[in-house]
Design an enzyme around this catalytic site. Structure first.
Site, PDB file in Angstrom:
ATOM      1  CE1 TYR A  32       1.082  -0.259   4.428  1.00  0.00           C
ATOM      2  CE2 TYR A  32      -0.022   1.858   4.408  1.00  0.00           C
ATOM      3  CZ  TYR A  32       0.811   0.958   5.025  1.00  0.00           C
ATOM      4  OH  TYR A  32       1.372   1.266   6.242  1.00  0.00           O
ATOM      5  NE  ARG A  51       6.698   4.490   0.580  1.00  0.00           N
ATOM      6  CZ  ARG A  51       6.385   5.296   1.593  1.00  0.00           C
ATOM      7  NH1 ARG A  51       7.274   5.566   2.535  1.00  0.00           N
ATOM      8  NH2 ARG A  51       5.185   5.833   1.669  1.00  0.00           N
ATOM      9  NE  ARG A  99      -6.002 -24.725  -5.366  1.00  0.00           N
ATOM     10  CZ  ARG A  99      -4.727 -24.941  -5.012  1.00  0.00           C
ATOM     11  NH1 ARG A  99      -4.432 -25.325  -3.785  1.00  0.00           N
ATOM     12  NH2 ARG A  99      -3.758 -24.784  -5.874  1.00  0.00           N
ATOM     13  CG  HIS A 102       0.485 -20.433   3.193  1.00  0.00           C
ATOM     14  ND1 HIS A 102      -0.570 -21.224   3.586  1.00  0.00           N
ATOM     15  CD2 HIS A 102       0.834 -19.715   4.278  1.00  0.00           C
ATOM     16  CE1 HIS A 102      -0.843 -20.994   4.847  1.00  0.00           C
ATOM     17  NE2 HIS A 102      -0.002 -20.079   5.303  1.00  0.00           N
ATOM     18  CE  LYS A 147       3.140   3.400   3.283  1.00  0.00           C
ATOM     19  NZ  LYS A 147       3.188   3.398   4.730  1.00  0.00           N
ATOM     20  CD  GLU A 179       9.999   1.998  10.577  1.00  0.00           C
ATOM     21  OE1 GLU A 179       9.808   2.983   9.860  1.00  0.00           O
ATOM     22  OE2 GLU A 179       9.820   0.827  10.187  1.00  0.00           O
ATOM     23  CG  LEU A 203       8.117   2.597   4.951  1.00  0.00           C
ATOM     24  CD1 LEU A 203       7.719   1.295   4.264  1.00  0.00           C
ATOM     25  CD2 LEU A 203       6.891   3.445   5.197  1.00  0.00           C
TER      26      LEU A 203
HETATM   27  N1  PDD Z   1       2.678   4.950   7.566  1.00  0.00           N
HETATM   28  N2  PDD Z   1       7.408   3.836   9.093  1.00  0.00           N
HETATM   29  C1  PDD Z   1       6.276   3.111   9.097  1.00  0.00           C
HETATM   30  C2  PDD Z   1       6.305   1.747   9.703  1.00  0.00           C
HETATM   31  C3  PDD Z   1       5.096   3.629   8.542  1.00  0.00           C
HETATM   32  O1  PDD Z   1       3.979   2.892   8.519  1.00  0.00           O
HETATM   33  C4  PDD Z   1       5.099   4.948   7.994  1.00  0.00           C
HETATM   34  C5  PDD Z   1       3.890   5.586   7.390  1.00  0.00           C
HETATM   35  C6  PDD Z   1       6.303   5.684   8.017  1.00  0.00           C
HETATM   36  C7  PDD Z   1       6.418   7.066   7.426  1.00  0.00           C
HETATM   37  O2  PDD Z   1       6.436   7.030   6.021  1.00  0.00           O
HETATM   38  P1  PDD Z   1       5.906   8.256   5.136  1.00  0.00           P
HETATM   39  O3  PDD Z   1       6.660   9.447   5.580  1.00  0.00           O
HETATM   40  O4  PDD Z   1       6.222   7.874   3.757  1.00  0.00           O
HETATM   41  O5  PDD Z   1       4.420   8.409   5.410  1.00  0.00           O
HETATM   42  C8  PDD Z   1       7.434   5.087   8.567  1.00  0.00           C
HETATM   43  C9  PDD Z   1       1.478   5.385   6.919  1.00  0.00           C
HETATM   44  C10 PDD Z   1       1.201   6.859   6.999  1.00  0.00           C
HETATM   45  C11 PDD Z   1       0.336   4.522   7.379  1.00  0.00           C
HETATM   46  O6  PDD Z   1       0.569   3.334   7.549  1.00  0.00           O
HETATM   47  O7  PDD Z   1      -0.797   5.025   7.506  1.00  0.00           O
END
Ligand code: PDD
Length: 287
Positions: A32, A51, A99, A102, A147, A179, A203
């Site tokens: 996503y 990304r 079905r 995995h 992501k 993070e 991420l």
């Molecule tokens: N999440 N690290 C993680 C694990 C994240 O899920 C996100 C963002 C970020 C920041 O990335 P960015 O600056 O590209 O938004 C870092 C989004 C906003 C979410 O899951 O809703």
């Protein structure tokens, strides 16, 4: 009723249907993006699409659209839901099978869904008071640079933070802070901004990249360096960044004040630069 995009069609959200045999539903098998739009302009669209391409490639889902097609779809979606600033959510799953298995056949048709929701104006109290965070063990997998929609560890970590009265969890793996549960981490020590380097354990945030770019463009000393747990705990400032929450100053960590317990001077400077950048996006002067 908001309009959403599903598999080539724009339709009211209550009419959008996905099969229960979709691998996104059964396995969380998909990826996503979350992309803000200010004044109808998508923020950092190309890095977000890059990304997305990287995530799709990493999990071997074919990219259903070209960059131009993606831009067209997302711009139309924003146009369908006008008004306030918006955040576009899009996800691509591996598709539907007959079905549960995995292993997957190559050549399934991916399921593509996108929606747009209003972003509330940032709470002015945030810049005044900051947020509370707690530190937790990073229980996630070894491919956090993808992501993926498979977010159960992140969900449980954020929930644990919220139940402890905090807004976010800062994750610790092997003695280093990686993070947040849904945000990237920065600290300030002796006037230098530090964030962990990109790699499989975090991420590659688009907001993170912009903060580094703004720091570089405005002479703010900065470096990408691993952050040890002790460094985190004795930092002058701690920030968390994400597309929807922008830059959040952390003023308490595990119940103890960060620095003097108030958003710090470098945060205030970067917050100002970030706001200027957002305004430029809104006016179509920046992407
Ligand atoms: N999440 N690290 C993680 C694990 C994240 O899920 C996100 C963002 C970020 C920041 O990335 P960015 O600056 O590209 O938004 C870092 C989004 C906003 C979410 O899951 O809703």
């Amino acid at each position: 009723m908001s309009t959403v995009f599903l598999n080539g069609e724009f339709l009211p959200s209550d009419q959008a249907r996905v099969s229960v045999m979709d691998r996104g539903f059964l396995f969380g098998d998909g990826v996503y993006e979350v992309i803000p739009a200010y004044g109808g302009h998508l923020f950092r669209l190309l890095p977000h699409l890059q990304r997305l391409t990287d995530s799709l490639r990493a999990v071997r889902i074919p990219d259903p659209y070209t960059e131009t097609q993606w831009s067209g779809i997302l711009e139309e979606l924003i146009g369908e839901n006008p008004g306030t600033d918006q955040s576009v959510y899009l996800q691509v799953t591996r598709g539907v099978m007959d079905r549960r298995d995995h292993a997957f056949p190559l050549g399934l048709e991916p399921t593509v869904f996108a929606m747009s929701n209003p972003i509330p104006d940032p709470d002015p109290a945030l810049a005044e008071r900051g947020i509370a965070a707690i530190s937790l063990d990073d229980i996630r997998w070894q491919s956090c640079h993808i992501k993926a929609i498979t977010l159960l560890p992140n969900v449980l970590l954020r929930q644990q933070a919220v139940e402890a009265g905090a807004a976010e969890a800062i994750l610790i793996r092997d003695g280093h802070a990686t993070e947040g549960a849904a945000s990237n981490l920065f600290i300030v020590r002796d006037g230098t901004l530090i964030t962990p380097p990109k790699g499989p354990l975090l991420l590659p945030g688009i907001t993170r990249d912009l903060v580094i770019e703004l720091a570089a463009g405005h002479g703010v000393p900065h470096r990408e360096n691993a952050i040890g747990e002790a460094e985190l705990r004795t930092a002058d400032e701690v920030w968390l960044t994400s597309s929807t929450k922008e830059i959040m100053p952390v003023t308490t960590l595990d119940g103890r004040p960060v620095g003097d317990g108030r958003p710090g001077p470098l945060y205030r400077r970067m917050h100002g630069l970030y706001r200027e950048y957002k305004q430029a996006v809104r006016e179509g002067r920046a992407g």
